[in-house]
Design an enzyme around this catalytic site. Structure first.
Site, short mmCIF file in Angstrom:
data_model
loop_
_atom_site.label_atom_id
_atom_site.label_comp_id
_atom_site.label_asym_id
_atom_site.label_seq_id
_atom_site.Cartn_x
_atom_site.Cartn_y
_atom_site.Cartn_z
N THR A 33 0.85 -1.19 0.00
CA THR A 33 0.00 0.00 0.00
C THR A 33 0.88 1.24 0.00
OG1 THR A 33 -1.81 -1.12 1.16
CG2 THR A 33 -1.73 1.28 1.34
N GLY A 34 0.43 2.28 -0.69
CA GLY A 34 1.16 3.53 -0.74
C GLY A 34 1.47 3.95 -2.16
N THR A 36 4.33 4.38 -3.87
CA THR A 36 5.29 3.59 -4.63
C THR A 36 4.72 2.21 -4.96
OG1 THR A 36 7.03 4.73 -3.40
CG2 THR A 36 7.71 2.86 -4.74
N ASP A 89 6.35 -4.15 -1.47
CA ASP A 89 5.73 -3.03 -0.76
C ASP A 89 6.72 -1.88 -0.67
OD1 ASP A 89 3.89 -1.56 0.68
OD2 ASP A 89 3.64 -3.04 2.29
N GLY A 104 2.88 4.89 7.06
CA GLY A 104 2.49 6.25 6.73
C GLY A 104 1.16 6.31 6.00
N GLY A 105 0.83 5.24 5.29
CA GLY A 105 -0.45 5.16 4.58
C GLY A 105 -1.55 4.56 5.40
N GLU A 111 -0.24 -4.87 6.26
CA GLU A 111 1.03 -4.97 5.55
C GLU A 111 1.98 -5.93 6.25
OE1 GLU A 111 1.56 -0.62 3.39
OE2 GLU A 111 2.12 -0.82 5.50
#
Length: 262
Positions: A33-34, A36, A89, A104-105, A111
């Protein structure tokens, strides 16, 4: 594409593009997730669409699941997969031992479950995420809503005896309301500055009642792929002790990235 992307997005893209080289037909792949990780999901979607790649993806958040379905990746749950061949990830920070801060997300719990249920974890990041010591990025800690203020006070008291530079813990907000994770929990962001002993920090935080999980990913990552704004890609394999460098070219084309927003 090169004229459309900022240097930071170029760095994210080349790291993501290189990471999908590790994905083989028939794999069960954890999808991070995020921003990148979103590039990586799009790259996988392109392989599914154009090359006939057949994989099953296990997303680490609802928004990653939605993106994966949008680009044509078959999505299954972690319980259906039982075990994964590979997870890819991003990270908010990584150090020389490939220990990470993530979350951070807001998806750190799922995760970490997905990453630890994998034979291999690959982290993709731009060069700005590398640090000498973890902690400059606020450390996310997922807590249950019940008694969260008490949990915060206990964490701040705990930090007095820890090797850190700061001790403030703030509740993550979504506008005027607390941010709520996919599992219905809150997140406390710990502003530590520097974490002297991240292994100890991870252990003691998870022993505290009210804490569900923390964003320190210790001894989980096997490979980090670092992207640069000029297209250079550096791959570090901690198990093999190798470092490889390569360069990816950007091609202007109408592709799956045209509507991706960071």
């Amino acid at each position: 594409m090169s004229g459309e992307l900022s240097p930071i997005d170029k760095a994210k893209f080349v790291a993501a593009k290189r990471s999908v080289d590790y994905v083989e037909d028939g794999m069960r792949v954890g999808l991070g997730t995020g921003s990148t990780a979103a590039w990586m999901v799009r790259c996988l979607g392109e392989l599914v669409r154009d090359d006939g790649l057949k994989i099953r993806g296990v997303p680490s958040s609802t928004r990653t699941a939605e993106l994966a379905r949008d680009v044509g990746i078959e999505v299954i749950s972690i319980d259906e997969a039982k075990w994964l061949d590979l997870t890819i990830d991003g990270a908010d920070e990584f150090d020389g031992n490939l220990n990470l801060i993530k979350g951070g997300g807001g998806a750190l719990l799922q995760e970490k479950i997905v990453a630890t249920a994998s034979d291999q974890m690959i982290v993709i990041a731009d060069i700005g995420k590398e640090v000498e010591h973890l902690g400059a990025f606020p450390l996310p800690v997922e807590v249950i809503p019940f008694g969260w203020q008490t949990t915060r006070a206990l964490i701040e008291e705990l930090l007095v005896s820890m090797d850190v530079l700061g001790r403030d813990a703030s509740l993550r907000m979504n506008g005027r309301h607390p941010y709520v994770t996919d599992e219905g929990n809150y997140i406390l962001d710990l502003h530590l500055g520097r974490i002297g002993d991240p292994h100890q920090m991870a252990m003691v935080l998870n022993q505290m009642p009210g804490v569900v999980e923390n964003g320190l990913f210790m001894d989980i990552c096997d490979i980090v792929i670092i992207g640069h704004g000029n297209g250079k890609v550096e791959t570090r394999d901690i198990n093999e002790g190798t470092v490889e460098e390569d360069r990816l070219d950007f091609v202007e084309s109408d592709n799956l990235f045209s509507d991706l927003q960071d």
